[in-house]
Design an enzyme around this catalytic site. Structure first.
Site, PDB file in Angstrom:
ATOM      1  N   ASP A 155       0.830  -1.201   0.000  1.00 56.89           N
ATOM      2  CA  ASP A 155       0.000   0.000   0.000  1.00 56.89           C
ATOM      3  C   ASP A 155       0.867   1.255   0.000  1.00 56.89           C
ATOM      4  OD1 ASP A 155      -2.330   1.429   2.470  1.00 56.89           O
ATOM      5  OD2 ASP A 155      -1.883   1.941   0.372  1.00 56.89           O
TER       6      ASP A 155
ATOM      7  N   ASP B 105      -1.444   5.549  -5.250  1.00 59.21           N
ATOM      8  CA  ASP B 105      -1.937   4.761  -4.117  1.00 59.21           C
ATOM      9  C   ASP B 105      -2.368   3.351  -4.529  1.00 59.21           C
ATOM     10  OD1 ASP B 105      -4.570   5.192  -1.609  1.00 59.21           O
ATOM     11  OD2 ASP B 105      -2.979   3.715  -1.878  1.00 59.21           O
TER      12      ASP B 105
HETATM   13  C1  LIG Z   1      -4.777   7.148   1.345  1.00 57.54           C
HETATM   14  C2  LIG Z   1      -5.938   6.219   1.100  1.00 57.54           C
HETATM   15  S1  LIG Z   1      -5.977   4.928   2.329  1.00 57.54           S
HETATM   16  C3  LIG Z   1      -4.667   3.931   1.927  1.00 57.54           C
HETATM   17  N1  LIG Z   1      -4.278   3.735   0.681  1.00 57.54           N
HETATM   18  N2  LIG Z   1      -4.078   3.325   2.916  1.00 57.54           N
HETATM   19  C4  LIG Z   1      -7.254   6.902   1.179  1.00 57.54           C
HETATM   20  C5  LIG Z   1      -7.430   7.980   2.035  1.00 57.54           C
HETATM   21  C6  LIG Z   1      -8.693   8.543   2.122  1.00 57.54           C
HETATM   22  C7  LIG Z   1      -9.728   8.038   1.329  1.00 57.54           C
HETATM   23 CL1  LIG Z   1     -11.315   8.754   1.413  1.00 57.54          CL
HETATM   24  C8  LIG Z   1      -9.537   6.962   0.478  1.00 57.54           C
HETATM   25  C9  LIG Z   1      -8.275   6.396   0.409  1.00 57.54           C
END
Ligand SMILES: C[C@@H](SC(=N)N)c1ccc(Cl)cc1
Length: 410
Positions: A117, A301
């Site tokens: 991740d 991400d």
């Molecule tokens: C940064 C990612 S969470 C991750 N990839 N560990 C994320 C944050 C907020 C929302 Cl709303 C959706 C996805």
């Protein structure tokens, strides 16, 4: 990459992967590197390209990892060169909701399948310390069965993800090996509590964060990520991510495989202030429409399934989809599954990448309505380039090339 380095030293880059042998003419538009410009390349799918899914490095490594056997000497040799490769297998296959990679923990090795991740910085695993009621078929890491595990006294962790899921627990120092590359005293976070969505996901034995140390949740002393710990042993302080739609992809640590791509590489400077691989997109287009130049802050991400962008971009996209509407029950854009989905074009510097429209029809919510793979990032300080984009392929007519995103200092 240690976040203390200057912003200019962190890069995200898109490598356009074309077949090893390509007749495709590559037109390169190069800009002086020292201006931190993005290099751009326009590419044409190679009619002779038949893809490597099912064969090639991913399948070879997968076979050896599947039987917990040592990959052949050639694959091991890469390790001596400070590089390591591990498979990234989509789950469930028809939705690519997440990508799982085998990780070796402790002595003797306990192999767990983890969700790498780039949007978080905790390495946590399902463990024998969890109440049985919170497990659901995952492989459990047992520190008591490892001679190299030692408790990090009085340290705990607790994480909450964007989808509302979460986990928490205690910490050990442990030997953690990925693709033959080892961190000898890696902070390994042992789950003693996980939320329901993790319990119900039998395929994932935990997460391995590849963002920056500054957002690690261990307290009182935040811990370093595996990538940060192994960096000095890598041939180059970077890793590349090549996810694929319904096929096994690769994470490669320590090198950009020059044999696996042709054409130049597009670069973008990373802003680490939020602890993520954050950088600006330079605009977008919908289908064959005009490219709109605009700076859009996003993060790369791998841990998010969908593509999440500012509402104005999402609205512009779905304006091109007949029958699309915002479903208040789902809190998401939906549309008739029969709708023709335009491709989504994004800019990274002067590079232009495309997400096939078919990827943005993510899945059915009923017999006739489908859920959008592109949703709004309203309320977030950035957009999220999740798996829908990262697995993008071009030329989906059986000939294709993929994007590989590189993170680190090239
Ligand atoms: C940064 C990612 S969470 C991750 N990839 N560990 C994320 C944050 C907020 C929302 Cl709303 C959706 C996805």
């Amino acid at each position: 990459m240690a976040p203390s380095l200057s912003l200019a030293s962190q890069f995200v880059y898109i490598l356009s992967l074309l077949p090893l042998v390509t007749a495709a003419p590559i037109e390169e538009v190069l800009a002086p590197r020292n201006e931190q410009q993005s290099f751009s390349v326009s590419q044409v799918p190679n009619p002779r390209w038949k893809g490597i899914d099912g064969a090639g490095p991913a399948a070879l490594l997968r076979t050896f990892y599947k039987y917990h056997a040592q990959p052949p000497a050639a694959a091991r040799k890469a390790v001596e060169n400070g590089t390591g490769t591990v498979t990234a297998s989509p789950y469930p296959a028809e939705y690519d909701r997440e990508y799982l990679s085998p990780v070796s923990l402790g002595t003797p090795a306990q192999i767990l399948d983890l969700d790498f991740d780039t949007g978080s910085s905790d390495l946590w695993v399902f463990s024998s310390a969890l109440p049985k009621s919170q497990t659901g078929g995952q492989t459990l890491y047992s520190p008591g069965n490892s001679s190299t595990s030692s408790v990090l006294e009085n340290h705990t962790w607790s994480i909450r993800y964007g989808d509302g899921s979460g986990s928490s627990g205690t910490v050990v120092n442990e030997l953690v090996t990925i693709g033959g590359i080892s961190a000898r005293r890696q902070a390994l976070e042992i789950a003693t509590q996980v939320s329901g969505s993790f319990t119900q996901d039998a395929a994932s034995d935990g997460l391995l964060g590849l963002a920056f140390n500054s957002i690690n949740t261990v307290r009182p002393t935040p811990q370093k990520t595996w990538f940060d710990n192994v960096q000095s042993s890598l041939a180059a302080p970077l890793f590349t991510v090549n996810l694929k739609k319904a096929a096994v992809g690769l994470y490669t640590f320590g090198a950009i495989d020059s044999k696996a791509h042709t054409g130049s590489i597009a670069y973008a400077p990373v802003n680490t202030k939020n602890g993520f691989w954050q950088f600006p997109l330079t605009g977008y287009a919908v289908g064959t429409g005009k490219f709109s130049n605009s700076s859009i802050d996003v993060i790369a991400d791998t841990g998010t399934t969908l593509l999440m962008l500012p509402t104005n971009v999402v609205d512009a996209y779905y304006k091109g989809v007949k029958g699309a509407y915002y479903d208040t029950e789902y809190g998401a854009m939906v549309f008739p599954c029969t709708a023709k989905m335009p491709d989504f074009i994004f800019g990274l510097g002067s590079y232009r990448g495309s997400v096939p429209g078919s990827f943005i029809s993510y899945g059915q919510i009923n017999t006739s309505t489908c859920y959008g793979g592109l949703q709004s990032s309203e309320g977030l300080p950035f957009g999220i380039l999740g798996d829908i984009l990262l697995k993008a392929q071009e030329g989906n007519d059986g000939t294709w090339s993929t994007f590989e995103i590189g993170l680190g200092k090239p």
